[in-house]
Design a protein around this motif. Structure first.
Motif, PDB file in Angstrom:
ATOM      1  N   SER A 141       0.836  -1.212   0.000  1.00 55.01           N
ATOM      2  CA  SER A 141       0.000   0.000   0.000  1.00 55.01           C
ATOM      3  C   SER A 141       0.866   1.255   0.000  1.00 55.01           C
ATOM      4  CB  SER A 141      -0.914   0.013   1.217  1.00 55.01           C
ATOM      5  OG  SER A 141      -1.796  -1.065   1.174  1.00 55.01           O
ATOM      6  N   LEU A 142       1.914   1.250   0.805  1.00 60.64           N
ATOM      7  CA  LEU A 142       2.801   2.404   0.864  1.00 60.64           C
ATOM      8  C   LEU A 142       3.529   2.609  -0.465  1.00 60.64           C
ATOM      9  CD1 LEU A 142       3.964   4.616   2.670  1.00 60.64           C
ATOM     10  CD2 LEU A 142       5.715   3.004   3.370  1.00 60.64           C
ATOM     11  N   GLY A 143       4.013   1.534  -1.059  1.00 64.16           N
ATOM     12  CA  GLY A 143       4.677   1.639  -2.354  1.00 64.16           C
ATOM     13  C   GLY A 143       3.746   2.147  -3.439  1.00 64.16           C
ATOM     14  N   SER A 144       2.509   1.680  -3.419  1.00 68.81           N
ATOM     15  CA  SER A 144       1.521   2.144  -4.400  1.00 68.81           C
ATOM     16  C   SER A 144       1.204   3.622  -4.211  1.00 68.81           C
ATOM     17  CB  SER A 144       0.240   1.326  -4.283  1.00 68.81           C
ATOM     18  OG  SER A 144       0.504  -0.024  -4.532  1.00 68.81           O
ATOM     19  N   ALA A 145       1.116   4.051  -2.957  1.00 63.57           N
ATOM     20  CA  ALA A 145       0.842   5.461  -2.673  1.00 63.57           C
ATOM     21  C   ALA A 145       1.997   6.350  -3.121  1.00 63.57           C
ATOM     22  CB  ALA A 145       0.572   5.657  -1.186  1.00 63.57           C
ATOM     23  N   ILE A 146       3.221   5.899  -2.896  1.00 66.65           N
ATOM     24  CA  ILE A 146       4.380   6.678  -3.342  1.00 66.65           C
ATOM     25  C   ILE A 146       4.407   6.765  -4.861  1.00 66.65           C
ATOM     26  CG2 ILE A 146       6.908   6.686  -3.467  1.00 66.65           C
ATOM     27  CD1 ILE A 146       6.919   5.597  -0.609  1.00 66.65           C
ATOM     28  N   PHE A 147       4.134   5.662  -5.534  1.00 65.02           N
ATOM     29  CA  PHE A 147       4.095   5.684  -6.995  1.00 65.02           C
ATOM     30  C   PHE A 147       2.995   6.614  -7.508  1.00 65.02           C
ATOM     31  CE2 PHE A 147       2.403   4.002 -11.011  1.00 65.02           C
ATOM     32  CZ  PHE A 147       3.490   4.277 -11.813  1.00 65.02           C
ATOM     33  N   GLY A 148       1.812   6.547  -6.910  1.00 63.78           N
ATOM     34  CA  GLY A 148       0.718   7.429  -7.318  1.00 63.78           C
ATOM     35  C   GLY A 148       1.049   8.895  -7.082  1.00 63.78           C
ATOM     36  N   GLY A 149       1.676   9.181  -5.957  1.00 63.94           N
ATOM     37  CA  GLY A 149       2.090  10.556  -5.671  1.00 63.94           C
ATOM     38  C   GLY A 149       3.149  11.035  -6.643  1.00 63.94           C
ATOM     39  N   ALA A 150       4.069  10.150  -7.005  1.00 61.76           N
ATOM     40  CA  ALA A 150       5.105  10.509  -7.974  1.00 61.76           C
ATOM     41  C   ALA A 150       4.489  10.826  -9.330  1.00 61.76           C
ATOM     42  CB  ALA A 150       6.120   9.378  -8.099  1.00 61.76           C
ATOM     43  N   LEU A 151       3.526  10.026  -9.740  1.00 63.29           N
ATOM     44  CA  LEU A 151       2.871  10.268 -11.024  1.00 63.29           C
ATOM     45  C   LEU A 151       2.089  11.582 -11.000  1.00 63.29           C
ATOM     46  CD1 LEU A 151       2.310   9.250 -13.839  1.00 63.29           C
ATOM     47  CD2 LEU A 151       0.390   7.951 -12.924  1.00 63.29           C
ATOM     48  N   ALA A 152       1.387  11.842  -9.918  1.00 64.21           N
ATOM     49  CA  ALA A 152       0.648  13.105  -9.798  1.00 64.21           C
ATOM     50  C   ALA A 152       1.612  14.295  -9.819  1.00 64.21           C
ATOM     51  CB  ALA A 152      -0.178  13.106  -8.521  1.00 64.21           C
ATOM     52  N   PHE A 153       2.715  14.193  -9.075  1.00 62.37           N
ATOM     53  CA  PHE A 153       3.726  15.253  -9.058  1.00 62.37           C
ATOM     54  C   PHE A 153       4.252  15.518 -10.469  1.00 62.37           C
ATOM     55  CE2 PHE A 153       8.326  15.932  -9.208  1.00 62.37           C
ATOM     56  CZ  PHE A 153       8.418  17.183  -8.643  1.00 62.37           C
ATOM     57  N   PHE A 154       4.595  14.443 -11.174  1.00 60.62           N
ATOM     58  CA  PHE A 154       5.155  14.566 -12.519  1.00 60.62           C
ATOM     59  C   PHE A 154       4.183  15.263 -13.467  1.00 60.62           C
ATOM     60  CE2 PHE A 154       6.058  12.652 -16.730  1.00 60.62           C
ATOM     61  CZ  PHE A 154       7.357  13.108 -16.891  1.00 60.62           C
ATOM     62  N   LEU A 155       2.940  14.821 -13.456  1.00 62.03           N
ATOM     63  CA  LEU A 155       1.962  15.410 -14.366  1.00 62.03           C
ATOM     64  C   LEU A 155       1.681  16.865 -14.034  1.00 62.03           C
ATOM     65  CD1 LEU A 155      -0.511  12.423 -14.713  1.00 62.03           C
ATOM     66  CD2 LEU A 155       1.140  13.251 -16.394  1.00 62.03           C
ATOM     67  N   ILE A 156       1.547  17.186 -12.763  1.00 58.16           N
ATOM     68  CA  ILE A 156       1.289  18.573 -12.363  1.00 58.16           C
ATOM     69  C   ILE A 156       2.447  19.474 -12.765  1.00 58.16           C
ATOM     70  CG2 ILE A 156       1.077  20.099 -10.361  1.00 58.16           C
ATOM     71  CD1 ILE A 156      -0.610  17.855  -9.065  1.00 58.16           C
ATOM     72  N   GLN A 157       3.664  19.023 -12.515  1.00 58.65           N
ATOM     73  CA  GLN A 157       4.830  19.841 -12.842  1.00 58.65           C
ATOM     74  C   GLN A 157       4.975  20.043 -14.348  1.00 58.65           C
ATOM     75  OE1 GLN A 157       6.808  21.539 -10.774  1.00 58.65           O
ATOM     76  NE2 GLN A 157       5.476  20.845  -9.128  1.00 58.65           N
ATOM     77  N   LEU A 158       4.735  18.999 -15.125  1.00 57.76           N
ATOM     78  CA  LEU A 158       4.857  19.153 -16.576  1.00 57.76           C
ATOM     79  C   LEU A 158       3.776  20.058 -17.148  1.00 57.76           C
ATOM     80  CD1 LEU A 158       6.077  15.775 -18.052  1.00 57.76           C
ATOM     81  CD2 LEU A 158       7.336  17.848 -17.582  1.00 57.76           C
ATOM     82  N   PHE A 159       2.554  19.945 -16.636  1.00 59.03           N
ATOM     83  CA  PHE A 159       1.510  20.856 -17.098  1.00 59.03           C
ATOM     84  C   PHE A 159       1.827  22.292 -16.717  1.00 59.03           C
ATOM     85  CE2 PHE A 159      -1.310  17.096 -17.517  1.00 59.03           C
ATOM     86  CZ  PHE A 159      -1.725  17.329 -18.821  1.00 59.03           C
ATOM     87  N   ASP A 160       2.409  22.486 -15.529  1.00 59.87           N
ATOM     88  CA  ASP A 160       2.783  23.836 -15.103  1.00 59.87           C
ATOM     89  C   ASP A 160       3.908  24.391 -15.984  1.00 59.87           C
ATOM     90  OD1 ASP A 160       2.609  26.096 -13.328  1.00 59.87           O
ATOM     91  OD2 ASP A 160       4.536  25.427 -12.486  1.00 59.87           O
ATOM     92  N   LEU A 161       4.889  23.558 -16.292  1.00 60.29           N
ATOM     93  CA  LEU A 161       5.966  24.006 -17.181  1.00 60.29           C
ATOM     94  C   LEU A 161       5.436  24.336 -18.573  1.00 60.29           C
ATOM     95  CD1 LEU A 161       8.827  21.542 -16.196  1.00 60.29           C
ATOM     96  CD2 LEU A 161       8.739  23.995 -15.769  1.00 60.29           C
ATOM     97  N   ASN A 162       4.489  23.541 -19.035  1.00 64.80           N
ATOM     98  CA  ASN A 162       3.886  23.812 -20.345  1.00 64.80           C
ATOM     99  C   ASN A 162       3.106  25.118 -20.308  1.00 64.80           C
ATOM    100  OD1 ASN A 162       3.124  23.365 -22.989  1.00 64.80           O
ATOM    101  ND2 ASN A 162       1.311  22.197 -22.393  1.00 64.80           N
ATOM    102  N   ARG A 163       2.388  25.360 -19.220  1.00 62.93           N
ATOM    103  CA  ARG A 163       1.624  26.605 -19.101  1.00 62.93           C
ATOM    104  C   ARG A 163       2.563  27.812 -19.055  1.00 62.93           C
ATOM    105  NH1 ARG A 163       0.713  29.880 -15.191  1.00 62.93           N
ATOM    106  NH2 ARG A 163       1.580  28.485 -13.633  1.00 62.93           N
ATOM    107  N   GLN A 164       3.683  27.684 -18.331  1.00 64.54           N
ATOM    108  CA  GLN A 164       4.640  28.785 -18.251  1.00 64.54           C
ATOM    109  C   GLN A 164       5.286  29.061 -19.608  1.00 64.54           C
ATOM    110  OE1 GLN A 164       7.438  27.779 -15.217  1.00 64.54           O
ATOM    111  NE2 GLN A 164       5.961  28.045 -13.543  1.00 64.54           N
ATOM    112  N   ALA A 165       5.513  28.024 -20.390  1.00 66.92           N
ATOM    113  CA  ALA A 165       6.133  28.202 -21.691  1.00 66.92           C
ATOM    114  C   ALA A 165       5.195  28.924 -22.663  1.00 66.92           C
ATOM    115  CB  ALA A 165       6.524  26.847 -22.268  1.00 66.92           C
ATOM    116  N   ARG A 166       3.889  28.715 -22.489  1.00 69.92           N
ATOM    117  CA  ARG A 166       2.930  29.370 -23.389  1.00 69.92           C
ATOM    118  C   ARG A 166       2.684  30.823 -23.018  1.00 69.92           C
ATOM    119  NH1 ARG A 166      -1.023  25.470 -26.051  1.00 69.92           N
ATOM    120  NH2 ARG A 166      -0.020  23.459 -25.743  1.00 69.92           N
TER     121      ARG A 166
END
Length: 67
Positions: A41-66
């Motif tokens: 459960s802990l490993g799955s939560a860390i993986f899910g958090g990592a994926l959420a972090f990655f997607l949020i950061q990339l969308f933010d970088l894309n928004r800043q670039a535009r």
């Protein structure tokens, strides 16, 4: 897009993914079942958090670039 930021975000994502998968897969080495369930459960939560972090950061970088 800022290439340096993309490398940082990707590195954090990869490291957190490895940690999460390591906990989930490595739990098979633990003898008792309750500990295995907690580690998976802990490993799955860390993986899910990592994926959420990655997607949020990339969308933010894309928004800043535009802007």
């Amino acid at each position: 897009m800022n290439t340096n930021e993309i490398v940082k975000v990707t590195s954090v994502f990869v490291l957190l993914t490895l940690a999460g998968l390591g906990l989930a897969v490595g739990s098979a080495k633990v003898a008792d079942v309750p500990s295995q369930q907690v580690l998976v459960s802990l490993g799955s939560a860390i993986f899910g958090g990592a994926l959420a972090f990655f997607l949020i950061q990339l969308f933010d970088l894309n928004r800043q670039a535009r802007a």
